[in-house]
Design a protein around this motif. Structure first.
Motif, PDB file in Angstrom:
ATOM      1  N   ASP A  73       0.821  -1.211   0.000  1.00 59.28           N
ATOM      2  CA  ASP A  73       0.000   0.000   0.000  1.00 59.28           C
ATOM      3  C   ASP A  73       0.858   1.265   0.000  1.00 59.28           C
ATOM      4  O   ASP A  73       0.658   2.175   0.812  1.00 59.28           O
ATOM      5  CB  ASP A  73      -0.954   0.012   1.204  1.00 59.28           C
ATOM      6  CG  ASP A  73      -1.888  -1.181   1.203  1.00 59.28           C
ATOM      7  OD1 ASP A  73      -2.245  -1.649   0.103  1.00 59.28           O
ATOM      8  OD2 ASP A  73      -2.254  -1.642   2.295  1.00 59.28           O
ATOM      9  N   LEU A  74       1.817   1.300  -0.895  1.00 56.25           N
ATOM     10  CA  LEU A  74       2.702   2.461  -0.993  1.00 56.25           C
ATOM     11  C   LEU A  74       2.057   3.539  -1.853  1.00 56.25           C
ATOM     12  O   LEU A  74       1.282   3.258  -2.759  1.00 56.25           O
ATOM     13  CB  LEU A  74       4.038   2.062  -1.621  1.00 56.25           C
ATOM     14  CG  LEU A  74       4.872   1.038  -0.870  1.00 56.25           C
ATOM     15  CD1 LEU A  74       6.109   0.710  -1.668  1.00 56.25           C
ATOM     16  CD2 LEU A  74       5.261   1.568   0.487  1.00 56.25           C
ATOM     17  N   SER A  75       2.422   4.771  -1.575  1.00 55.30           N
ATOM     18  CA  SER A  75       1.957   5.872  -2.407  1.00 55.30           C
ATOM     19  C   SER A  75       2.672   5.791  -3.761  1.00 55.30           C
ATOM     20  O   SER A  75       3.745   5.192  -3.866  1.00 55.30           O
ATOM     21  CB  SER A  75       2.240   7.205  -1.727  1.00 55.30           C
ATOM     22  OG  SER A  75       3.628   7.436  -1.674  1.00 55.30           O
ATOM     23  N   PRO A  76       2.102   6.388  -4.796  1.00 56.73           N
ATOM     24  CA  PRO A  76       2.756   6.348  -6.119  1.00 56.73           C
ATOM     25  C   PRO A  76       4.159   6.945  -6.099  1.00 56.73           C
ATOM     26  O   PRO A  76       5.051   6.468  -6.798  1.00 56.73           O
ATOM     27  CB  PRO A  76       1.824   7.172  -7.012  1.00 56.73           C
ATOM     28  CG  PRO A  76       0.511   7.178  -6.318  1.00 56.73           C
ATOM     29  CD  PRO A  76       0.791   7.030  -4.859  1.00 56.73           C
ATOM     30  N   GLU A  77       4.372   7.969  -5.284  1.00 54.53           N
ATOM     31  CA  GLU A  77       5.694   8.589  -5.189  1.00 54.53           C
ATOM     32  C   GLU A  77       6.709   7.603  -4.619  1.00 54.53           C
ATOM     33  O   GLU A  77       7.819   7.473  -5.130  1.00 54.53           O
ATOM     34  CB  GLU A  77       5.611   9.824  -4.294  1.00 54.53           C
ATOM     35  CG  GLU A  77       6.922  10.542  -4.106  1.00 54.53           C
ATOM     36  CD  GLU A  77       6.787  11.730  -3.165  1.00 54.53           C
ATOM     37  OE1 GLU A  77       7.615  11.810  -2.250  1.00 54.53           O
ATOM     38  OE2 GLU A  77       5.859  12.541  -3.349  1.00 54.53           O
ATOM     39  N   LEU A  78       6.327   6.881  -3.572  1.00 54.08           N
ATOM     40  CA  LEU A  78       7.234   5.905  -2.973  1.00 54.08           C
ATOM     41  C   LEU A  78       7.482   4.745  -3.924  1.00 54.08           C
ATOM     42  O   LEU A  78       8.601   4.247  -4.021  1.00 54.08           O
ATOM     43  CB  LEU A  78       6.671   5.391  -1.649  1.00 54.08           C
ATOM     44  CG  LEU A  78       6.697   6.371  -0.481  1.00 54.08           C
ATOM     45  CD1 LEU A  78       6.012   5.771   0.732  1.00 54.08           C
ATOM     46  CD2 LEU A  78       8.108   6.752  -0.140  1.00 54.08           C
ATOM     47  N   LYS A  79       6.432   4.320  -4.639  1.00 55.64           N
ATOM     48  CA  LYS A  79       6.614   3.225  -5.597  1.00 55.64           C
ATOM     49  C   LYS A  79       7.598   3.616  -6.696  1.00 55.64           C
ATOM     50  O   LYS A  79       8.461   2.827  -7.068  1.00 55.64           O
ATOM     51  CB  LYS A  79       5.269   2.829  -6.216  1.00 55.64           C
ATOM     52  CG  LYS A  79       4.385   2.031  -5.292  1.00 55.64           C
ATOM     53  CD  LYS A  79       3.111   1.639  -5.978  1.00 55.64           C
ATOM     54  CE  LYS A  79       2.215   0.878  -5.033  1.00 55.64           C
ATOM     55  NZ  LYS A  79       0.940   0.479  -5.650  1.00 55.64           N
ATOM     56  N   SER A  80       7.485   4.840  -7.200  1.00 59.26           N
ATOM     57  CA  SER A  80       8.402   5.274  -8.254  1.00 59.26           C
ATOM     58  C   SER A  80       9.830   5.378  -7.719  1.00 59.26           C
ATOM     59  O   SER A  80      10.788   5.021  -8.404  1.00 59.26           O
ATOM     60  CB  SER A  80       7.957   6.608  -8.842  1.00 59.26           C
ATOM     61  OG  SER A  80       8.047   7.631  -7.868  1.00 59.26           O
ATOM     62  N   SER A  81       9.985   5.831  -6.464  1.00 58.58           N
ATOM     63  CA  SER A  81      11.322   5.914  -5.874  1.00 58.58           C
ATOM     64  C   SER A  81      11.934   4.536  -5.713  1.00 58.58           C
ATOM     65  O   SER A  81      13.122   4.329  -5.979  1.00 58.58           O
ATOM     66  CB  SER A  81      11.262   6.606  -4.509  1.00 58.58           C
ATOM     67  OG  SER A  81      10.876   7.940  -4.652  1.00 58.58           O
ATOM     68  N   VAL A  82      11.132   3.573  -5.263  1.00 60.13           N
ATOM     69  CA  VAL A  82      11.625   2.207  -5.084  1.00 60.13           C
ATOM     70  C   VAL A  82      12.027   1.628  -6.435  1.00 60.13           C
ATOM     71  O   VAL A  82      13.067   0.977  -6.556  1.00 60.13           O
ATOM     72  CB  VAL A  82      10.561   1.337  -4.380  1.00 60.13           C
ATOM     73  CG1 VAL A  82      10.941  -0.132  -4.429  1.00 60.13           C
ATOM     74  CG2 VAL A  82      10.381   1.796  -2.945  1.00 60.13           C
TER      75      VAL A  82
END
Length: 132
Positions: A73-82
């Motif tokens: 359940d990550l935010s889109p910003e965190l997903k893109s960073s990962v």
């Protein structure tokens, strides 16, 4: 930046002309302009390095947040960073993986004929035999 107007520049150039003379003034102007350009380029390099380090730090912080959240359940910003971090890690390890695969593959091969020619002893005529 320094808030120098037109008349201040005229005054500085007149004083420079009187102090240095017409022979040395162009050389002095060139050396001052080189110094200013090198200072600007150094400042730009420092600014670029700092922005790069800040981006890396932000990505690491986002990764820590993602790890704390359990990667769910990550935010889109965190997903893109990962994803950016994963791609960067893959790009860094790829050259080493290719080298490792090539060395293990070359170790499994038999030595090339060129190497065998170098390793074989050279047959020479003995000094006892005389050429007729």
């Amino acid at each position: 930046m320094f808030d120098i107007g037109f008349w201040e520049l005229v005054l500085i150039s007149v004083v420079g002309l009187v102090v240095l003379g017409p022979e040395r003034l162009p050389t002095a102007i060139r050396s001052v302009s080189r110094f200013i350009s090198s200072a600007k380029s150094m400042a730009n390099n420092v600014k670029d390095e700092l922005s790069h380090e800040l981006k890396v730090q932000e990505l690491q912080e986002n990764l820590r947040k993602a790890e704390k959240m359990g990667m769910e359940d990550l935010s889109p910003e965190l997903k893109s960073s990962v994803e950016e971090l994963k791609q960067a890690a893959q790009e860094v390890t790829r050259p080493y993986a290719k080298d490792k695969v090539q060395t293990t593959a070359s170790d499994a091969k038999e030595p090339s004929p060129v190497v065998e020619d170098v390793v074989k002893p050279v047959e020479t005529e003995s000094p006892d035999k005389k050429v007729q």
